[in-house]
Design a protein around this motif. Structure first.
Motif, PDB file in Angstrom:
ATOM      1  N   ALA A  52      -6.442  -3.059  -0.661  1.00  0.00           N
ATOM      2  CA  ALA A  52      -5.267  -2.333  -0.173  1.00  0.00           C
ATOM      3  C   ALA A  52      -4.647  -1.497  -1.288  1.00  0.00           C
ATOM      4  O   ALA A  52      -4.125  -0.401  -1.035  1.00  0.00           O
ATOM      5  N   TYR A  53      -4.696  -2.016  -2.481  1.00  0.00           N
ATOM      6  CA  TYR A  53      -4.198  -1.294  -3.666  1.00  0.00           C
ATOM      7  C   TYR A  53      -4.926   0.036  -3.821  1.00  0.00           C
ATOM      8  O   TYR A  53      -4.299   1.096  -3.935  1.00  0.00           O
ATOM      9  N   ILE A  54      -6.247  -0.011  -3.802  1.00  0.00           N
ATOM     10  CA  ILE A  54      -7.038   1.219  -3.929  1.00  0.00           C
ATOM     11  C   ILE A  54      -6.772   2.155  -2.756  1.00  0.00           C
ATOM     12  O   ILE A  54      -6.659   3.379  -2.936  1.00  0.00           O
ATOM     13  N   ALA A  55      -6.649   1.603  -1.565  1.00  0.00           N
ATOM     14  CA  ALA A  55      -6.388   2.433  -0.380  1.00  0.00           C
ATOM     15  C   ALA A  55      -5.058   3.164  -0.504  1.00  0.00           C
ATOM     16  O   ALA A  55      -4.952   4.353  -0.157  1.00  0.00           O
ATOM     17  N   GLY A  56      -4.039   2.480  -1.014  1.00  0.00           N
ATOM     18  CA  GLY A  56      -2.736   3.128  -1.185  1.00  0.00           C
ATOM     19  C   GLY A  56      -2.782   4.241  -2.208  1.00  0.00           C
ATOM     20  O   GLY A  56      -2.235   5.335  -1.994  1.00  0.00           O
ATOM     21  N   ILE A  57      -3.443   3.975  -3.330  1.00  0.00           N
ATOM     22  CA  ILE A  57      -3.567   5.004  -4.373  1.00  0.00           C
ATOM     23  C   ILE A  57      -4.335   6.203  -3.835  1.00  0.00           C
ATOM     24  O   ILE A  57      -3.969   7.359  -4.081  1.00  0.00           O
ATOM     25  N   GLU A  65       0.842  -1.203   0.000  1.00  0.00           N
ATOM     26  CA  GLU A  65       0.000   0.000   0.000  1.00  0.00           C
ATOM     27  C   GLU A  65       0.876   1.251   0.000  1.00  0.00           C
ATOM     28  O   GLU A  65       0.579   2.222  -0.717  1.00  0.00           O
ATOM     29  N   ASP A  66       1.954   1.228   0.774  1.00  0.00           N
ATOM     30  CA  ASP A  66       2.864   2.372   0.816  1.00  0.00           C
ATOM     31  C   ASP A  66       3.524   2.612  -0.542  1.00  0.00           C
ATOM     32  O   ASP A  66       3.729   3.763  -0.955  1.00  0.00           O
ATOM     33  N   ASP A  67       3.884   1.528  -1.230  1.00  0.00           N
ATOM     34  CA  ASP A  67       4.487   1.672  -2.561  1.00  0.00           C
ATOM     35  C   ASP A  67       3.550   2.434  -3.491  1.00  0.00           C
ATOM     36  O   ASP A  67       3.983   3.324  -4.236  1.00  0.00           O
ATOM     37  N   TYR A  68       2.279   2.070  -3.467  1.00  0.00           N
ATOM     38  CA  TYR A  68       1.322   2.709  -4.374  1.00  0.00           C
ATOM     39  C   TYR A  68       0.997   4.137  -3.954  1.00  0.00           C
ATOM     40  O   TYR A  68       0.740   4.987  -4.800  1.00  0.00           O
ATOM     41  N   ALA A  69       1.019   4.405  -2.653  1.00  0.00           N
ATOM     42  CA  ALA A  69       0.837   5.783  -2.198  1.00  0.00           C
ATOM     43  C   ALA A  69       1.981   6.657  -2.717  1.00  0.00           C
ATOM     44  O   ALA A  69       1.757   7.779  -3.206  1.00  0.00           O
ATOM     45  N   LEU A  70       3.205   6.135  -2.633  1.00  0.00           N
ATOM     46  CA  LEU A  70       4.376   6.871  -3.112  1.00  0.00           C
ATOM     47  C   LEU A  70       4.301   7.110  -4.618  1.00  0.00           C
ATOM     48  O   LEU A  70       4.535   8.237  -5.090  1.00  0.00           O
ATOM     49  N   ASP A 109      -5.939  -6.227 -11.039  1.00  0.00           N
ATOM     50  CA  ASP A 109      -5.244  -7.456 -11.420  1.00  0.00           C
ATOM     51  C   ASP A 109      -3.777  -7.402 -11.030  1.00  0.00           C
ATOM     52  O   ASP A 109      -3.198  -8.413 -10.602  1.00  0.00           O
ATOM     53  N   HIS A 110      -3.148  -6.229 -11.188  1.00  0.00           N
ATOM     54  CA  HIS A 110      -1.741  -6.105 -10.814  1.00  0.00           C
ATOM     55  C   HIS A 110      -1.571  -6.288  -9.311  1.00  0.00           C
ATOM     56  O   HIS A 110      -0.614  -6.925  -8.849  1.00  0.00           O
ATOM     57  N   ALA A 111      -2.507  -5.746  -8.542  1.00  0.00           N
ATOM     58  CA  ALA A 111      -2.438  -5.900  -7.091  1.00  0.00           C
ATOM     59  C   ALA A 111      -2.554  -7.361  -6.695  1.00  0.00           C
ATOM     60  O   ALA A 111      -1.833  -7.840  -5.800  1.00  0.00           O
ATOM     61  N   GLU A 112      -3.465  -8.071  -7.350  1.00  0.00           N
ATOM     62  CA  GLU A 112      -3.634  -9.493  -7.045  1.00  0.00           C
ATOM     63  C   GLU A 112      -2.380 -10.280  -7.425  1.00  0.00           C
ATOM     64  O   GLU A 112      -1.991 -11.219  -6.727  1.00  0.00           O
ATOM     65  N   THR A 113      -1.745  -9.904  -8.522  1.00  0.00           N
ATOM     66  CA  THR A 113      -0.555 -10.618  -8.995  1.00  0.00           C
ATOM     67  C   THR A 113       0.577 -10.560  -7.979  1.00  0.00           C
ATOM     68  O   THR A 113       1.292 -11.545  -7.773  1.00  0.00           O
ATOM     69  N   VAL A 114       0.758  -9.410  -7.316  1.00  0.00           N
ATOM     70  CA  VAL A 114       1.851  -9.268  -6.349  1.00  0.00           C
ATOM     71  C   VAL A 114       1.420  -9.636  -4.932  1.00  0.00           C
ATOM     72  O   VAL A 114       2.202  -9.514  -3.989  1.00  0.00           O
ATOM     73  N   GLY A 115       0.159 -10.081  -4.778  1.00  0.00           N
ATOM     74  CA  GLY A 115      -0.316 -10.507  -3.474  1.00  0.00           C
ATOM     75  C   GLY A 115      -0.727  -9.390  -2.544  1.00  0.00           C
ATOM     76  O   GLY A 115      -0.897  -9.604  -1.338  1.00  0.00           O
ATOM     77  N   LEU A 116      -0.923  -8.199  -3.077  1.00  0.00           N
ATOM     78  CA  LEU A 116      -1.309  -7.064  -2.241  1.00  0.00           C
ATOM     79  C   LEU A 116      -2.793  -7.107  -1.889  1.00  0.00           C
ATOM     80  O   LEU A 116      -3.191  -6.825  -0.770  1.00  0.00           O
ATOM     81  N   GLY A 117      -3.610  -7.446  -2.854  1.00  0.00           N
ATOM     82  CA  GLY A 117      -5.047  -7.392  -2.648  1.00  0.00           C
ATOM     83  C   GLY A 117      -5.614  -6.100  -3.204  1.00  0.00           C
ATOM     84  O   GLY A 117      -5.025  -5.020  -3.036  1.00  0.00           O
TER      85      GLY A 117
END
Length: 322
Positions: A105-110, A65-70, A94-102
């Motif tokens: 959490a992906y949307i929350a980070g963005i 999540e921090d990576d995507y926020a950055l 799909d990219h979030a699922e591929t790296v196991g983030l979910g």
């Protein structure tokens, strides 16, 4: 003058906007070798297929999540410094699922990145969830269901991207129906790698408010007339089109001809560092290579904001800044 001009962008893939320096930093963090897709500070690819591979490799460098926020804050800060007041980012769960983030959490980070950039610069931003065509209709529908269910105020649209040469638009109709029923704005990639028939399929089966690229419609005058009559907005990315060899030069690009025929057009950067461009450069190219005046460029910015997937109050506030 160009940097001071207010701008808006409604076609940019978040993972495609990663500055090479940030990609390198992330690669070092996760111990990833970059020689295959990143050398001498530039992304490496040869054609559309290898571009998609490089894109996926870069996306794989963002895992938390921090990576995507950055990433999000970094890109929006860059846009705001170039005069942008509005951005829509294509985001792929799909990219979030591929790296196991979910996906959540992906949307929350963005969203954190969007809010941080807005607090600093005032730039507005929304997320357009993307289903990846080359992963099949089931995954596109999964992305649509996710977008419809998440209920996040910054998620306002749905799109289908990926390899336009794979699958049929008609197989993904249900995904767009799900998104539309949820009140999301509808756009779709078409008429980039594939020809006018791709745009025709998008109109026939999806009935979008906007089309990503759509420039190959120029091959069929009747289709151009149909776009104009329907008021469908094209998210045009000249730098991307020329870099990928869709058109041989900016002078050969059909942006002017489409607009002269009454089609609504906008300027966008698509995957900027992959194509050695930026939103700033797209405006500069339109001015210097295509002969657009300042008022004409301002008109395309206005079109982008009028076509943005935002509420009326936000749209009015953005338009008042032009």
């Amino acid at each position: 003058m160009m940097r001071q001009m207010k701008k808006a962008e409604i076609h940019c893939h978040l993972e495609g906007a990663v500055p090479p320096a940030l990609a390198l930093s992330q690669a070092r963090r996760y111990g990833v070798e970059t020689d295959v897709f990143l050398r001498d500070g530039a992304y490496v690819w040869r054609d559309f297929t290898s571009f998609l591979a490089a894109y996926d490799a870069v996306a794989g460098l963002f895992r938390t999540e921090d990576d995507y926020a950055l990433l999000t804050e970094t890109y929006l800060d860059e846009l705001a410094a170039a005069g942008a007041i509005y951005s829509e980012l294509f985001v792929s769960p799909d990219h979030a699922e591929t790296v196991g983030l979910g996906a959540g959490a992906y949307i929350a980070g963005i969203a954190r990145g969007i809010e941080a950039a807005r607090a600093k610069t005032g730039i507005e931003c929304r997320m357009i969830v993307v289903g990846l065509r080359h992963r099949g209709p089931e995954r596109v529908e999964w992305a649509a269901r996710f977008a419809a269910a998440i209920g996040h105020p910054l998620v306002t649209g749905f799109n289908m991207a990926g390899d336009e040469r794979i699958g049929a638009v008609s197989d993904c109709v249900r995904a767009f129906d799900i998104a539309r029923e949820a009140g999301l704005g509808i756009t779709i990639h078409a008429g980039e790698v594939c020809g006018a028939e791709s745009v025709r399929d998008a109109l026939d089966f999806v009935r979008p408010a906007r089309i990503g690229h759509g420039v190959r419609a120029i091959e069929d005058p009747g289709l151009v007339e149909r776009l104009a009559e329907a008021g469908v907005v094209l998210e045009v990315c000249p730098g991307s089109n020329v870099a990928l060899g869709v058109f041989e030069s900016f002078q050969a690009h059909p942006l002017r001809r489409l607009q002269a025929a009454g089609v609504k057009v906008t300027l966008n950067s698509d995957d900027p560092p992959f194509f050695h461009t930026s939103l700033q450069r797209e405006y500069e190219v339109a001015s210097q290579a295509m002969g657009y005046s300042e008022s004409e460029l301002d008109g395309m910015t206005r079109t982008a904001i009028e076509a943005a997937f935002v509420d009326k109050e936000t749209r009015s506030r953005l338009l008042s800044q032009l």
